[in-house]
Design a protein around this motif. Structure first.
Motif, PDB file in Angstrom:
ATOM      1  N   SER A 195       0.839  -1.193   0.000  1.00  0.00           N
ATOM      2  CA  SER A 195       0.000   0.000   0.000  1.00  0.00           C
ATOM      3  C   SER A 195       0.878   1.247   0.000  1.00  0.00           C
ATOM      4  O   SER A 195       2.057   1.211   0.343  1.00  0.00           O
TER       5      SER A 195
ATOM      6  N   THR B 218       2.533   2.456  -6.028  1.00  0.00           N
ATOM      7  CA  THR B 218       1.954   1.811  -7.204  1.00  0.00           C
ATOM      8  C   THR B 218       2.783   0.589  -7.536  1.00  0.00           C
ATOM      9  O   THR B 218       3.942   0.697  -7.932  1.00  0.00           O
ATOM     10  N   LEU B 219       2.193  -0.572  -7.354  1.00  0.00           N
ATOM     11  CA  LEU B 219       2.935  -1.830  -7.414  1.00  0.00           C
ATOM     12  C   LEU B 219       3.697  -1.998  -8.715  1.00  0.00           C
ATOM     13  O   LEU B 219       4.829  -2.484  -8.715  1.00  0.00           O
TER      14      LEU B 219
ATOM     15  N   ARG C 190       2.722 -11.851  -9.162  1.00  0.00           N
ATOM     16  CA  ARG C 190       2.055 -10.654  -8.663  1.00  0.00           C
ATOM     17  C   ARG C 190       0.663 -10.525  -9.257  1.00  0.00           C
ATOM     18  O   ARG C 190       0.377 -11.015 -10.343  1.00  0.00           O
TER      19      ARG C 190
ATOM     20  N   ASN D  15      -1.366  -7.251  -9.842  1.00  0.00           N
ATOM     21  CA  ASN D  15      -1.307  -5.790  -9.726  1.00  0.00           C
ATOM     22  C   ASN D  15      -2.643  -5.180  -9.321  1.00  0.00           C
ATOM     23  O   ASN D  15      -2.677  -4.176  -8.611  1.00  0.00           O
TER      24      ASN D  15
ATOM     25  N   ASN E 140      -2.762  -5.302  -5.744  1.00  0.00           N
ATOM     26  CA  ASN E 140      -1.558  -4.787  -5.067  1.00  0.00           C
ATOM     27  C   ASN E 140      -0.902  -5.846  -4.186  1.00  0.00           C
ATOM     28  O   ASN E 140      -0.460  -5.560  -3.074  1.00  0.00           O
ATOM     29  N   THR E 141      -0.839  -7.045  -4.698  1.00  0.00           N
ATOM     30  CA  THR E 141      -0.342  -8.168  -3.911  1.00  0.00           C
ATOM     31  C   THR E 141       0.686  -8.961  -4.700  1.00  0.00           C
ATOM     32  O   THR E 141       0.519  -9.197  -5.907  1.00  0.00           O
TER      33      THR E 141
END
Length: 119
Positions: A24, A27-28, A71, A73, A76-77
């Motif tokens: 968090s 921006t991944l 990932r 996106n 966000n993980t």
């Protein structure tokens, strides 16, 4: 920047675990996300990294072929799928982020999650 790892626990040798790292305040897609671990009485070990640009992946020799980093996106993980776990994999595992490279010491670290492999 906040990194929150979860999914650790106890598993028998040969078992599997999936670690998750929710990212968090960044921006991944612009960050290289990695996993490190530290076993009792040992130093930090770099395990895997997924690059920001093309999602290229890198693994240490000790986990190559057993662990997979990937990932999502939209969530966000970043995940670390760990298969064929061995007692030597027992360690605190850390999720990391860096905006420049998978090769250097990451700028951002989350709190660790314990993985214990034993019978």
């Amino acid at each position: 920047v906040q990194l929150q790892a979860s999914g650790g626990g106890w598993v028998q040798p040969g078992g599997s675990l999936r670690l998750s790292c929710v990212v968090s305040r960044l921006t991944l897609v612009y960050y290289h996300i990695g996993w490190f671990r530290q076993a009792p009485g040992k130093g930090l070990e770099r395990l895997a990294c997924i690059a920001s640009s093309d999602s290229s992946t890198y693994y240490s020799d000790s986990v190559e072929g057993r662990f997979t980093i990937f990932r999502n996106n939209s969530k966000n993980t970043v995940f670390l799928q760990m298969n064929s776990l061995e007692p030597e994999d027992t360690a605190v595992h850390y999720c990391t982020a860096d905006h420049l490279s998978c090769a250097r010491m990451p700028a951002y670290w989350g709190p660790g999650t314990q993985v214990t492999v034993s019978s």
